[in-house]
Design a protein around this motif. Sequence first.
Motif, PDB file in Angstrom:
ATOM      1  N   THR A  20       8.094  24.117  -6.807  1.00 51.94           N
ATOM      2  CA  THR A  20       7.333  24.224  -8.052  1.00 51.94           C
ATOM      3  C   THR A  20       6.927  25.671  -8.272  1.00 51.94           C
ATOM      4  OG1 THR A  20       6.495  21.968  -7.824  1.00 51.94           O
ATOM      5  CG2 THR A  20       5.263  23.441  -9.284  1.00 51.94           C
ATOM      6  N   ILE A  21       7.203  26.176  -9.455  1.00 50.95           N
ATOM      7  CA  ILE A  21       6.841  27.554  -9.794  1.00 50.95           C
ATOM      8  C   ILE A  21       5.321  27.646  -9.925  1.00 50.95           C
ATOM      9  CG2 ILE A  21       7.049  29.401 -11.498  1.00 50.95           C
ATOM     10  CD1 ILE A  21       9.864  28.269 -12.152  1.00 50.95           C
ATOM     11  N   CYS A  22       4.716  28.521  -9.115  1.00 50.21           N
ATOM     12  CA  CYS A  22       3.259  28.738  -9.122  1.00 50.21           C
ATOM     13  C   CYS A  22       2.870  29.917 -10.007  1.00 50.21           C
ATOM     14  CB  CYS A  22       2.757  29.027  -7.710  1.00 50.21           C
ATOM     15  SG  CYS A  22       3.086  27.747  -6.536  1.00 50.21           S
ATOM     16  N   GLU A  23       3.725  30.935 -10.002  1.00 51.58           N
ATOM     17  CA  GLU A  23       3.463  32.148 -10.778  1.00 51.58           C
ATOM     18  C   GLU A  23       4.777  32.647 -11.361  1.00 51.58           C
ATOM     19  OE1 GLU A  23       1.692  35.188  -8.346  1.00 51.58           O
ATOM     20  OE2 GLU A  23       0.099  33.868  -7.639  1.00 51.58           O
ATOM     21  N   ALA A  24       4.692  33.204 -12.563  1.00 51.00           N
ATOM     22  CA  ALA A  24       5.851  33.822 -13.206  1.00 51.00           C
ATOM     23  C   ALA A  24       5.359  35.020 -14.000  1.00 51.00           C
ATOM     24  CB  ALA A  24       6.555  32.825 -14.120  1.00 51.00           C
ATOM     25  N   CYS A  25       5.994  36.161 -13.800  1.00 48.15           N
ATOM     26  CA  CYS A  25       5.595  37.356 -14.539  1.00 48.15           C
ATOM     27  C   CYS A  25       6.828  38.190 -14.886  1.00 48.15           C
ATOM     28  CB  CYS A  25       4.577  38.177 -13.764  1.00 48.15           C
ATOM     29  SG  CYS A  25       5.152  38.791 -12.184  1.00 48.15           S
ATOM     30  N   GLN A  26       6.668  39.029 -15.890  1.00 41.80           N
ATOM     31  CA  GLN A  26       7.742  39.926 -16.309  1.00 41.80           C
ATOM     32  C   GLN A  26       8.148  40.827 -15.147  1.00 41.80           C
ATOM     33  OE1 GLN A  26       9.235  39.931 -19.318  1.00 41.80           O
ATOM     34  NE2 GLN A  26       7.851  38.484 -20.290  1.00 41.80           N
ATOM     35  N   PHE A  27       9.404  41.231 -15.127  1.00 44.07           N
ATOM     36  CA  PHE A  27       9.942  42.116 -14.089  1.00 44.07           C
ATOM     37  C   PHE A  27      10.550  43.330 -14.791  1.00 44.07           C
ATOM     38  CE2 PHE A  27      12.954  42.146 -10.131  1.00 44.07           C
ATOM     39  CZ  PHE A  27      12.404  43.355  -9.728  1.00 44.07           C
ATOM     40  N   PRO A  28       9.698  44.261 -15.264  1.00 45.15           N
ATOM     41  CA  PRO A  28      10.192  45.392 -16.068  1.00 45.15           C
ATOM     42  C   PRO A  28      11.121  46.336 -15.309  1.00 45.15           C
ATOM     43  CG  PRO A  28       7.852  45.654 -15.573  1.00 45.15           C
ATOM     44  CD  PRO A  28       8.252  44.279 -15.090  1.00 45.15           C
ATOM     45  N   GLU A  29      11.058  46.361 -13.979  1.00 45.96           N
ATOM     46  CA  GLU A  29      11.918  47.258 -13.197  1.00 45.96           C
ATOM     47  C   GLU A  29      13.357  46.742 -13.068  1.00 45.96           C
ATOM     48  OE1 GLU A  29       7.708  47.556 -12.197  1.00 45.96           O
ATOM     49  OE2 GLU A  29       9.086  45.910 -11.842  1.00 45.96           O
ATOM     50  N   ALA A  30      13.591  45.488 -13.386  1.00 47.85           N
ATOM     51  CA  ALA A  30      14.938  44.906 -13.275  1.00 47.85           C
ATOM     52  C   ALA A  30      15.860  45.534 -14.318  1.00 47.85           C
ATOM     53  CB  ALA A  30      14.878  43.397 -13.455  1.00 47.85           C
ATOM     54  N   ARG A  31      17.141  45.661 -13.952  1.00 44.90           N
ATOM     55  CA  ARG A  31      18.125  46.230 -14.889  1.00 44.90           C
ATOM     56  C   ARG A  31      18.338  45.330 -16.092  1.00 44.90           C
ATOM     57  NH1 ARG A  31      22.286  48.668 -10.535  1.00 44.90           N
ATOM     58  NH2 ARG A  31      21.706  46.760  -9.483  1.00 44.90           N
ATOM     59  N   HIS A  57      15.468  31.561 -22.512  1.00 44.57           N
ATOM     60  CA  HIS A  57      15.008  30.197 -22.793  1.00 44.57           C
ATOM     61  C   HIS A  57      13.584  29.896 -22.328  1.00 44.57           C
ATOM     62  CE1 HIS A  57      18.784  28.695 -24.328  1.00 44.57           C
ATOM     63  NE2 HIS A  57      19.431  29.123 -23.263  1.00 44.57           N
ATOM     64  N   TYR A  58      12.985  30.790 -21.522  1.00 47.29           N
ATOM     65  CA  TYR A  58      11.706  30.455 -20.880  1.00 47.29           C
ATOM     66  C   TYR A  58      10.699  31.594 -21.026  1.00 47.29           C
ATOM     67  CZ  TYR A  58      14.918  27.169 -18.719  1.00 47.29           C
ATOM     68  OH  TYR A  58      15.883  26.219 -18.516  1.00 47.29           O
ATOM     69  N   SER A  59       9.429  31.209 -21.123  1.00 45.27           N
ATOM     70  CA  SER A  59       8.325  32.174 -21.079  1.00 45.27           C
ATOM     71  C   SER A  59       7.658  32.027 -19.717  1.00 45.27           C
ATOM     72  CB  SER A  59       7.304  31.868 -22.177  1.00 45.27           C
ATOM     73  OG  SER A  59       6.643  30.643 -21.901  1.00 45.27           O
ATOM     74  N   PRO A  60       6.968  33.065 -19.241  1.00 40.70           N
ATOM     75  CA  PRO A  60       6.262  32.924 -17.959  1.00 40.70           C
ATOM     76  C   PRO A  60       5.295  31.740 -17.957  1.00 40.70           C
ATOM     77  CG  PRO A  60       6.337  35.226 -18.588  1.00 40.70           C
ATOM     78  CD  PRO A  60       6.855  34.432 -19.765  1.00 40.70           C
ATOM     79  N   GLU A  61       4.563  31.552 -19.057  1.00 45.58           N
ATOM     80  CA  GLU A  61       3.587  30.469 -19.123  1.00 45.58           C
ATOM     81  C   GLU A  61       4.266  29.102 -19.052  1.00 45.58           C
ATOM     82  OE1 GLU A  61       3.944  32.746 -21.764  1.00 45.58           O
ATOM     83  OE2 GLU A  61       2.547  34.166 -20.876  1.00 45.58           O
ATOM     84  N   GLY A  62       5.431  28.976 -19.667  1.00 48.29           N
ATOM     85  CA  GLY A  62       6.148  27.711 -19.680  1.00 48.29           C
ATOM     86  C   GLY A  62       6.807  27.370 -18.354  1.00 48.29           C
ATOM     87  N   LEU A  63       6.966  28.365 -17.480  1.00 48.75           N
ATOM     88  CA  LEU A  63       7.597  28.132 -16.181  1.00 48.75           C
ATOM     89  C   LEU A  63       6.622  27.606 -15.131  1.00 48.75           C
ATOM     90  CD1 LEU A  63       9.852  31.300 -16.044  1.00 48.75           C
ATOM     91  CD2 LEU A  63      10.647  28.919 -16.123  1.00 48.75           C
ATOM     92  N   VAL A  64       5.368  27.998 -15.222  1.00 53.28           N
ATOM     93  CA  VAL A  64       4.377  27.590 -14.219  1.00 53.28           C
ATOM     94  C   VAL A  64       4.237  26.070 -14.233  1.00 53.28           C
ATOM     95  CG1 VAL A  64       1.952  27.737 -13.529  1.00 53.28           C
ATOM     96  CG2 VAL A  64       3.167  29.790 -14.293  1.00 53.28           C
ATOM     97  N   GLY A  65       4.376  25.470 -13.049  1.00 55.84           N
ATOM     98  CA  GLY A  65       4.288  24.026 -12.903  1.00 55.84           C
ATOM     99  C   GLY A  65       5.631  23.318 -12.973  1.00 55.84           C
ATOM    100  N   ARG A  66       6.681  24.051 -13.309  1.00 55.46           N
ATOM    101  CA  ARG A  66       8.012  23.463 -13.440  1.00 55.46           C
ATOM    102  C   ARG A  66       8.694  23.390 -12.075  1.00 55.46           C
ATOM    103  NH1 ARG A  66      11.490  23.713 -18.079  1.00 55.46           N
ATOM    104  NH2 ARG A  66      13.565  23.065 -17.442  1.00 55.46           N
TER     105      ARG A  66
END
Length: 114
Positions: A20-31, A57-66
């Motif tokens: 289960t995804i607990c946290e999701a955040c942007q990864f600006p350093e990724a290519r 297809h996904y936002s960080p907020e929509g991923l938490v709990g999935r």
Amino acid sequence: MTTAPLTWAEFEHVDLRVGTICEACQFPEARRPAYQLLIDFGPEIGLKKSSAQITHHYSPEGLVGRQVLAVINFSPKQIGKFRSEVLVTGFADAEGHIVLASVAGAVPNGSRLV
């Protein structure tokens, strides 16, 4: 594209688990656009980190709990300063954007694909 057939013993080496995804955040350093995920695989495996290119297809907020399906026994991959420990699985849609693989109903975190 098809690949050479696997034996059952070879398939058993791939450790696919539900978490289960607990946290999701942007990864600006990724290519490429990606999120940094923290996934709970239950008490036996614990929390693991992953980088996932699933921003279309996904936002960080929509991923938490999935709940997601991930390969947990790949070697970790260093992506900049971030260490991705598991591979979250998914399929490319008609435009090449990733749609997450998931379970049809809730199962305990850490459950293995059998």
